[in-house]
Enzyme design. Structure first.
Site, PDB file in Angstrom:
ATOM      1  N   LYS A  24       5.141   3.968  12.510  1.00 58.06           N
ATOM      2  CA  LYS A  24       4.317   2.869  13.065  1.00 58.06           C
ATOM      3  C   LYS A  24       5.096   1.545  13.049  1.00 58.06           C
ATOM      4  O   LYS A  24       5.148   0.820  14.044  1.00 58.06           O
ATOM      5  CB  LYS A  24       3.000   2.735  12.273  1.00 58.06           C
ATOM      6  CG  LYS A  24       2.143   4.014  12.317  1.00 58.06           C
ATOM      7  CD  LYS A  24       0.845   3.879  11.564  1.00 58.06           C
ATOM      8  CE  LYS A  24       0.988   3.696  10.063  1.00 58.06           C
ATOM      9  NZ  LYS A  24       1.601   4.838   9.349  1.00 58.06           N
TER      10      LYS A  24
ATOM     11  N   ARG B  59      -7.933   2.262   8.444  1.00 56.50           N
ATOM     12  CA  ARG B  59      -7.524   3.491   7.763  1.00 56.50           C
ATOM     13  C   ARG B  59      -8.720   4.313   7.297  1.00 56.50           C
ATOM     14  O   ARG B  59      -8.525   5.401   6.751  1.00 56.50           O
ATOM     15  CB  ARG B  59      -6.708   3.112   6.532  1.00 56.50           C
ATOM     16  CG  ARG B  59      -5.211   3.342   6.659  1.00 56.50           C
ATOM     17  CD  ARG B  59      -4.567   2.861   5.374  1.00 56.50           C
ATOM     18  NE  ARG B  59      -3.286   3.479   5.140  1.00 56.50           N
ATOM     19  CZ  ARG B  59      -2.118   2.896   5.401  1.00 56.50           C
ATOM     20  NH1 ARG B  59      -2.064   1.701   5.916  1.00 56.50           N
ATOM     21  NH2 ARG B  59      -0.999   3.526   5.134  1.00 56.50           N
TER      22      ARG B  59
ATOM     23  N   ARG C 125      13.578   5.791   3.407  1.00 51.23           N
ATOM     24  CA  ARG C 125      13.239   4.497   4.030  1.00 51.23           C
ATOM     25  C   ARG C 125      13.789   3.338   3.187  1.00 51.23           C
ATOM     26  O   ARG C 125      13.694   3.330   1.976  1.00 51.23           O
ATOM     27  CB  ARG C 125      11.720   4.353   4.156  1.00 51.23           C
ATOM     28  CG  ARG C 125      11.301   2.957   4.608  1.00 51.23           C
ATOM     29  CD  ARG C 125       9.913   2.908   5.174  1.00 51.23           C
ATOM     30  NE  ARG C 125       8.868   3.255   4.232  1.00 51.23           N
ATOM     31  CZ  ARG C 125       7.568   3.326   4.582  1.00 51.23           C
ATOM     32  NH1 ARG C 125       7.189   3.093   5.831  1.00 51.23           N
ATOM     33  NH2 ARG C 125       6.667   3.658   3.682  1.00 51.23           N
TER      34      ARG C 125
ATOM     35  N   ARG D 190      10.742   1.071  -1.333  1.00 50.15           N
ATOM     36  CA  ARG D 190       9.377   0.793  -1.808  1.00 50.15           C
ATOM     37  C   ARG D 190       9.011   1.660  -3.003  1.00 50.15           C
ATOM     38  O   ARG D 190       9.385   2.833  -3.078  1.00 50.15           O
ATOM     39  CB  ARG D 190       8.391   1.026  -0.668  1.00 50.15           C
ATOM     40  CG  ARG D 190       8.279  -0.180   0.237  1.00 50.15           C
ATOM     41  CD  ARG D 190       7.477   0.056   1.458  1.00 50.15           C
ATOM     42  NE  ARG D 190       6.266   0.843   1.246  1.00 50.15           N
ATOM     43  CZ  ARG D 190       5.423   1.158   2.221  1.00 50.15           C
ATOM     44  NH1 ARG D 190       5.656   0.757   3.455  1.00 50.15           N
ATOM     45  NH2 ARG D 190       4.357   1.879   1.977  1.00 50.15           N
TER      46      ARG D 190
ATOM     47  N   ARG E 144      -0.243  10.374  -0.711  1.00 49.99           N
ATOM     48  CA  ARG E 144      -0.648   9.559   0.444  1.00 49.99           C
ATOM     49  C   ARG E 144      -0.999  10.436   1.641  1.00 49.99           C
ATOM     50  O   ARG E 144      -1.901  10.119   2.419  1.00 49.99           O
ATOM     51  CB  ARG E 144       0.466   8.566   0.794  1.00 49.99           C
ATOM     52  CG  ARG E 144       0.524   7.404  -0.209  1.00 49.99           C
ATOM     53  CD  ARG E 144       1.886   6.761  -0.287  1.00 49.99           C
ATOM     54  NE  ARG E 144       2.312   6.151   0.936  1.00 49.99           N
ATOM     55  CZ  ARG E 144       3.586   5.857   1.228  1.00 49.99           C
ATOM     56  NH1 ARG E 144       4.539   6.127   0.359  1.00 49.99           N
ATOM     57  NH2 ARG E 144       3.886   5.303   2.358  1.00 49.99           N
TER      58      ARG E 144
HETATM   59  P1  ADP Z   1       2.640   3.558   5.126  1.00 54.25           P
HETATM   60  O1  ADP Z   1       2.541   3.291   6.579  1.00 54.25           O
HETATM   61  O2  ADP Z   1       3.977   4.035   4.697  1.00 54.25           O
HETATM   62  O3  ADP Z   1       1.515   4.406   4.591  1.00 54.25           O
HETATM   63  P2  ADP Z   1       1.651   0.866   4.486  1.00 54.25           P
HETATM   64  O4  ADP Z   1       2.624  -0.197   4.232  1.00 54.25           O
HETATM   65  O5  ADP Z   1       0.869   0.859   5.757  1.00 54.25           O
HETATM   66  O6  ADP Z   1       2.452   2.214   4.309  1.00 54.25           O
HETATM   67  O7  ADP Z   1       0.599   0.921   3.295  1.00 54.25           O
HETATM   68  C1  ADP Z   1       1.025   0.997   1.945  1.00 54.25           C
HETATM   69  C2  ADP Z   1      -0.192   1.124   1.040  1.00 54.25           C
HETATM   70  O8  ADP Z   1      -0.993  -0.080   1.164  1.00 54.25           O
HETATM   71  C3  ADP Z   1      -1.155   2.256   1.338  1.00 54.25           C
HETATM   72  O9  ADP Z   1      -0.755   3.496   0.741  1.00 54.25           O
HETATM   73  C4  ADP Z   1      -2.465   1.709   0.727  1.00 54.25           C
HETATM   74  O10 ADP Z   1      -2.448   1.822  -0.689  1.00 54.25           O
HETATM   75  C5  ADP Z   1      -2.377   0.218   1.071  1.00 54.25           C
HETATM   76  N1  ADP Z   1      -3.007  -0.080   2.371  1.00 54.25           N
HETATM   77  C6  ADP Z   1      -2.382  -0.527   3.497  1.00 54.25           C
HETATM   78  N2  ADP Z   1      -3.253  -0.680   4.501  1.00 54.25           N
HETATM   79  C7  ADP Z   1      -4.477  -0.324   3.996  1.00 54.25           C
HETATM   80  C8  ADP Z   1      -5.784  -0.245   4.559  1.00 54.25           C
HETATM   81  N3  ADP Z   1      -6.015  -0.548   5.851  1.00 54.25           N
HETATM   82  N4  ADP Z   1      -6.791   0.173   3.748  1.00 54.25           N
HETATM   83  C9  ADP Z   1      -6.584   0.480   2.470  1.00 54.25           C
HETATM   84  N5  ADP Z   1      -5.380   0.449   1.877  1.00 54.25           N
HETATM   85  C10 ADP Z   1      -4.319   0.051   2.630  1.00 54.25           C
HETATM   86  P1  ADP Z   2       5.201   3.985   9.017  1.00 53.72           P
HETATM   87  O1  ADP Z   2       5.089   2.521   9.346  1.00 53.72           O
HETATM   88  O2  ADP Z   2       4.391   4.851   9.947  1.00 53.72           O
HETATM   89  O3  ADP Z   2       4.933   4.293   7.572  1.00 53.72           O
HETATM   90  P2  ADP Z   2       8.076   3.552   9.389  1.00 53.72           P
HETATM   91  O4  ADP Z   2       8.209   2.959  10.735  1.00 53.72           O
HETATM   92  O5  ADP Z   2       8.217   2.669   8.214  1.00 53.72           O
HETATM   93  O6  ADP Z   2       6.704   4.408   9.291  1.00 53.72           O
HETATM   94  O7  ADP Z   2       9.144   4.755   9.298  1.00 53.72           O
HETATM   95  C1  ADP Z   2       9.307   5.510   8.094  1.00 53.72           C
HETATM   96  C2  ADP Z   2      10.792   5.868   7.922  1.00 53.72           C
HETATM   97  O8  ADP Z   2      11.179   6.820   8.916  1.00 53.72           O
HETATM   98  C3  ADP Z   2      11.743   4.681   8.098  1.00 53.72           C
HETATM   99  O9  ADP Z   2      12.826   4.870   7.217  1.00 53.72           O
HETATM  100  C4  ADP Z   2      12.202   4.781   9.567  1.00 53.72           C
HETATM  101  O10 ADP Z   2      13.520   4.245   9.761  1.00 53.72           O
HETATM  102  C5  ADP Z   2      12.195   6.296   9.782  1.00 53.72           C
HETATM  103  N1  ADP Z   2      11.786   6.679  11.136  1.00 53.72           N
HETATM  104  C6  ADP Z   2      10.826   6.105  11.911  1.00 53.72           C
HETATM  105  N2  ADP Z   2      10.706   6.759  13.095  1.00 53.72           N
HETATM  106  C7  ADP Z   2      11.600   7.778  13.036  1.00 53.72           C
HETATM  107  C8  ADP Z   2      11.963   8.841  13.962  1.00 53.72           C
HETATM  108  N3  ADP Z   2      11.373   8.952  15.157  1.00 53.72           N
HETATM  109  N4  ADP Z   2      12.930   9.710  13.570  1.00 53.72           N
HETATM  110  C9  ADP Z   2      13.527   9.592  12.362  1.00 53.72           C
HETATM  111  N5  ADP Z   2      13.237   8.636  11.454  1.00 53.72           N
HETATM  112  C10 ADP Z   2      12.285   7.745  11.790  1.00 53.72           C
END
Ligand code: ADP
Ligand code: ADP
Length: 215
Positions: A14, A88, A127, A160, A171
């Site tokens: 995302k 979410r 990541r 992270r 998660r």
């Molecule tokens: P990722 O896309 O890798 O899951 P985020 O950065 O979006 O990571 O979120 C990290 C953490 O922050 C989540 O696992 C949750 O604990 C919290 N979080 C983020 N967005 C929300 C949301 N909309 N509602 C509840 N918790 C959230």
């Molecule tokens: P999200 O916001 O959904 O949690 P991220 O954009 O942070 O996901 O991506 C998670 C990890 O995967 C990062 O290290 C990113 O560089 C890698 N990544 C994202 N898209 C791809 C893809 N299409 N193929 C391989 N690695 C990817």
């Protein structure tokens, strides 16, 4: 006002997709980034959120909805919002509908990034992010051009605290239980654009830009 939602499991890409949409004028709103900022500032909200986030659990609906409400309340009619990691839960989705309805807008599209669990674990463990500008890298799939420093800021990248294998699996469970039902919620509303996110980054980004057309 235009509102696009990026929906998909943690690690689907995302934030990576958001980087290209920001170039198209979208304001990128990641609730995860907003919460990590509160943690960095050591606010009461941040201290409470950190425990939940490190355990792979969600922060309370009213907390995240409140953050979004504050961000949107003074926006003009030409604002373009890109939500990443919000909503979410079904409660958050309903609150978002209410909130943007009260501002005279609706959600235009929900971009659903589909990616299998096996790819996700590998992505999240590798990541690396820049705490200063939010750029997202991967040690193998999207390495920075210069050692392990950010291409934009030149500062050291970090991993992270919640990107460990155990927390990632937790998660994914929480996603399946609490977020996956949003796919049906938005399908019923006719808003879903499905994207195959299990392909190289350039292709995922291109597919999203194409699917969104002229938004
Ligand atoms: P990722 O896309 O890798 O899951 P985020 O950065 O979006 O990571 O979120 C990290 C953490 O922050 C989540 O696992 C949750 O604990 C919290 N979080 C983020 N967005 C929300 C949301 N909309 N509602 C509840 N918790 C959230
Ligand atoms: P999200 O916001 O959904 O949690 P991220 O954009 O942070 O996901 O991506 C998670 C990890 O995967 C990062 O290290 C990113 O560089 C890698 N990544 C994202 N898209 C791809 C893809 N299409 N193929 C391989 N690695 C990817």
């Amino acid at each position: 006002m235009k509102v696009v939602v990026l929906l998909g499991p943690p690690g689907a890409g995302k934030g990576t997709v958001a980087e290209v949409l920001v170039d198209k004028g979208f304001k990128h709103i990641s609730t995860g980034d907003l919460l990590r900022e509160q943690i960095r500032l050591e606010t009461p909200l941040g201290i409470e959120a950190k425990k939940l986030m490190d355990a792979g659990q969600f922060v309370r609906d009213d907390v995240v909805v409140g953050m979004i409400r504050d961000l949107m309340k003074d926006s003009g009619a030409d604002a373009k919002f890109l939500f990443d990691g919000f909503p979410r839960t079904l409660v958050q989705a309903e609150k978002l509908d209410e909130l943007i309805g009260s501002l005279g807008a609706t959600i235009e599209h929900v971009v659903q990034l589909e990616c299998p669990a096996e790819s996700i674990v590998e992505r999240l463990i590798g990541r690396r992010t820049c705490e200063k500008c939010g750029s997202v890298y991967h040690v193998t799939f999207n390495p920075p051009s210069n050692g392990d420093v950010c291409d934009v800021e030149g500062c050291a990248l970090t991993q992270r605290a919640d990107d460990t294998e155990e927390t990632v699996r937790k998660r994914l469970e929480v996603y399946a239980e609490r977020t996956a039902p949003l796919i049906t919620y938005y399908e019923v509303a006719g808003l879903i654009l499905k994207i195959n996110a299990d392909q190289p980054i350039v292709d995922v980004r291109a597919d999203v830009v194409k699917a969104l057309g002229k938004v």
